[in-house]
Design a protein around this motif. Structure first.
Motif, mmCIF file in Angstrom:
data_model
loop_
_atom_site.group_PDB
_atom_site.id
_atom_site.type_symbol
_atom_site.label_atom_id
_atom_site.label_comp_id
_atom_site.label_asym_id
_atom_site.label_seq_id
_atom_site.Cartn_x
_atom_site.Cartn_y
_atom_site.Cartn_z
ATOM 1 N N MET A 166 0.827 -1.186 0.000
ATOM 2 C CA MET A 166 0.000 0.000 0.000
ATOM 3 C C MET A 166 0.872 1.250 0.000
ATOM 4 O O MET A 166 1.972 1.255 0.500
ATOM 5 N N TYR A 167 0.325 2.271 -0.532
ATOM 6 C CA TYR A 167 1.025 3.551 -0.635
ATOM 7 C C TYR A 167 0.502 4.488 0.443
ATOM 8 O O TYR A 167 -0.696 4.717 0.553
ATOM 9 N N TYR A 168 1.411 4.976 1.290
ATOM 10 C CA TYR A 168 1.031 5.936 2.322
ATOM 11 C C TYR A 168 1.618 7.287 1.987
ATOM 12 O O TYR A 168 2.790 7.399 1.653
ATOM 13 N N SER A 169 0.831 8.274 2.123
ATOM 14 C CA SER A 169 1.265 9.635 1.843
ATOM 15 C C SER A 169 2.140 10.146 2.987
ATOM 16 O O SER A 169 1.990 9.731 4.132
ATOM 17 N N HIS A 170 3.019 11.049 2.657
ATOM 18 C CA HIS A 170 3.851 11.671 3.698
ATOM 19 C C HIS A 170 3.000 12.491 4.653
ATOM 20 O O HIS A 170 3.412 12.755 5.772
ATOM 21 N N GLY A 171 1.817 12.870 4.239
ATOM 22 C CA GLY A 171 0.916 13.631 5.093
ATOM 23 C C GLY A 171 0.528 12.866 6.344
ATOM 24 O O GLY A 171 0.384 13.428 7.429
ATOM 25 N N TYR A 172 0.369 11.544 6.212
ATOM 26 C CA TYR A 172 0.035 10.731 7.382
ATOM 27 C C TYR A 172 1.184 10.731 8.385
ATOM 28 O O TYR A 172 0.977 10.784 9.595
ATOM 29 N N TRP A 173 2.423 10.650 7.903
ATOM 30 C CA TRP A 173 3.581 10.655 8.785
ATOM 31 C C TRP A 173 3.711 11.998 9.500
ATOM 32 O O TRP A 173 3.984 12.049 10.697
ATOM 33 N N ILE A 174 3.503 13.070 8.757
ATOM 34 C CA ILE A 174 3.598 14.409 9.345
ATOM 35 C C ILE A 174 2.492 14.609 10.381
ATOM 36 O O ILE A 174 2.742 15.081 11.485
ATOM 37 N N MET A 175 1.284 14.209 10.036
ATOM 38 C CA MET A 175 0.158 14.363 10.962
ATOM 39 C C MET A 175 0.372 13.522 12.218
ATOM 40 O O MET A 175 0.105 13.979 13.339
ATOM 41 N N GLY A 176 0.905 12.318 12.053
ATOM 42 C CA GLY A 176 1.187 11.466 13.206
ATOM 43 C C GLY A 176 2.240 12.088 14.109
ATOM 44 O O GLY A 176 2.131 12.049 15.339
ATOM 45 N N GLY A 177 3.270 12.690 13.524
ATOM 46 C CA GLY A 177 4.308 13.351 14.307
ATOM 47 C C GLY A 177 3.779 14.547 15.063
ATOM 48 O O GLY A 177 4.103 14.757 16.234
ATOM 49 N N ILE A 178 2.945 15.329 14.393
ATOM 50 C CA ILE A 178 2.348 16.505 15.046
ATOM 51 C C ILE A 178 1.451 16.074 16.197
ATOM 52 O O ILE A 178 1.501 16.656 17.285
ATOM 53 N N LEU A 179 0.651 15.031 15.979
ATOM 54 C CA LEU A 179 -0.230 14.543 17.049
ATOM 55 C C LEU A 179 0.573 14.005 18.232
ATOM 56 O O LEU A 179 0.180 14.195 19.384
ATOM 57 N N MET A 180 1.704 13.346 17.965
ATOM 58 C CA MET A 180 2.551 12.864 19.061
ATOM 59 C C MET A 180 3.120 14.020 19.867
ATOM 60 O O MET A 180 3.182 13.962 21.096
ATOM 61 N N ILE A 181 3.540 15.078 19.194
ATOM 62 C CA ILE A 181 4.074 16.251 19.886
ATOM 63 C C ILE A 181 2.983 16.915 20.728
ATOM 64 O O ILE A 181 3.211 17.270 21.885
ATOM 65 N N ILE A 182 1.800 17.060 20.161
ATOM 66 C CA ILE A 182 0.681 17.657 20.906
ATOM 67 C C ILE A 182 0.355 16.803 22.136
ATOM 68 O O ILE A 182 0.164 17.325 23.244
ATOM 69 N N PHE A 183 0.319 15.498 21.971
ATOM 70 C CA PHE A 183 0.035 14.598 23.095
ATOM 71 C C PHE A 183 1.108 14.735 24.181
ATOM 72 O O PHE A 183 0.796 14.794 25.373
ATOM 73 N N ALA A 184 2.393 14.806 23.785
ATOM 74 C CA ALA A 184 3.485 14.943 24.749
ATOM 75 C C ALA A 184 3.382 16.258 25.509
ATOM 76 O O ALA A 184 3.569 16.298 26.726
ATOM 77 N N VAL A 185 3.053 17.335 24.815
ATOM 78 C CA VAL A 185 2.907 18.644 25.465
ATOM 79 C C VAL A 185 1.751 18.606 26.462
ATOM 80 O O VAL A 185 1.884 19.091 27.601
ATOM 81 N N ILE A 186 0.633 18.025 26.065
ATOM 82 C CA ILE A 186 -0.521 17.928 26.972
ATOM 83 C C ILE A 186 -0.157 17.102 28.199
ATOM 84 O O ILE A 186 -0.500 17.463 29.334
ATOM 85 N N LEU A 187 0.559 16.013 27.997
ATOM 86 C CA LEU A 187 0.959 15.162 29.110
ATOM 87 C C LEU A 187 1.889 15.911 30.065
ATOM 88 O O LEU A 187 1.722 15.848 31.289
ATOM 89 N N ILE A 188 2.855 16.647 29.546
ATOM 90 C CA ILE A 188 3.787 17.413 30.389
ATOM 91 C C ILE A 188 3.044 18.495 31.163
ATOM 92 O O ILE A 188 3.267 18.684 32.364
ATOM 93 N N VAL A 189 2.147 19.208 30.494
ATOM 94 C CA VAL A 189 1.361 20.250 31.163
ATOM 95 C C VAL A 189 0.514 19.635 32.273
ATOM 96 O O VAL A 189 0.430 20.189 33.380
#
Length: 76
Positions: free
Chosen positions: A1-24
């Motif tokens: 299957m072909y995955y777009s780079h958009g999924y990787w970028i969105m996953g990275g952004i969501l991980m960063i947001i989750f980490a920030v929320i967890l730290i806060v």
């Protein structure tokens, strides 16, 4: 299957947001509970040293002589 780079970028952004929320959340809980190790954010009401000495004497932690010496030192 072909995955777009958009999924990787969105996953990275969501991980960063989750980490920030967890730290806060962790910092907020630590501040709320006053568990910073060296004290808490609000010191609370100041207790009278003579009252503390009276309590210690009543609990038997200090002798009458020690209590009288503390009282003499506190009174001037």
């Amino acid at each position: 299957m072909y995955y777009s780079h958009g999924y990787w970028i969105m996953g990275g952004i969501l991980m960063i947001i989750f980490a920030v929320i967890l730290i806060v959340l962790i910092v907020w809980l630590a501040a709320r509970n006053g568990s910073w190790g060296m004290g808490s954010w609000s010191p609370g009401p100041r207790r009278d040293p003579l009252e503390i000495a009276k309590e210690r004497y009543a609990r038997g932690e200090i002798t009458k002589e020690q209590f009288e010496e503390i009282k003499k030192n506190l009174m001037g």
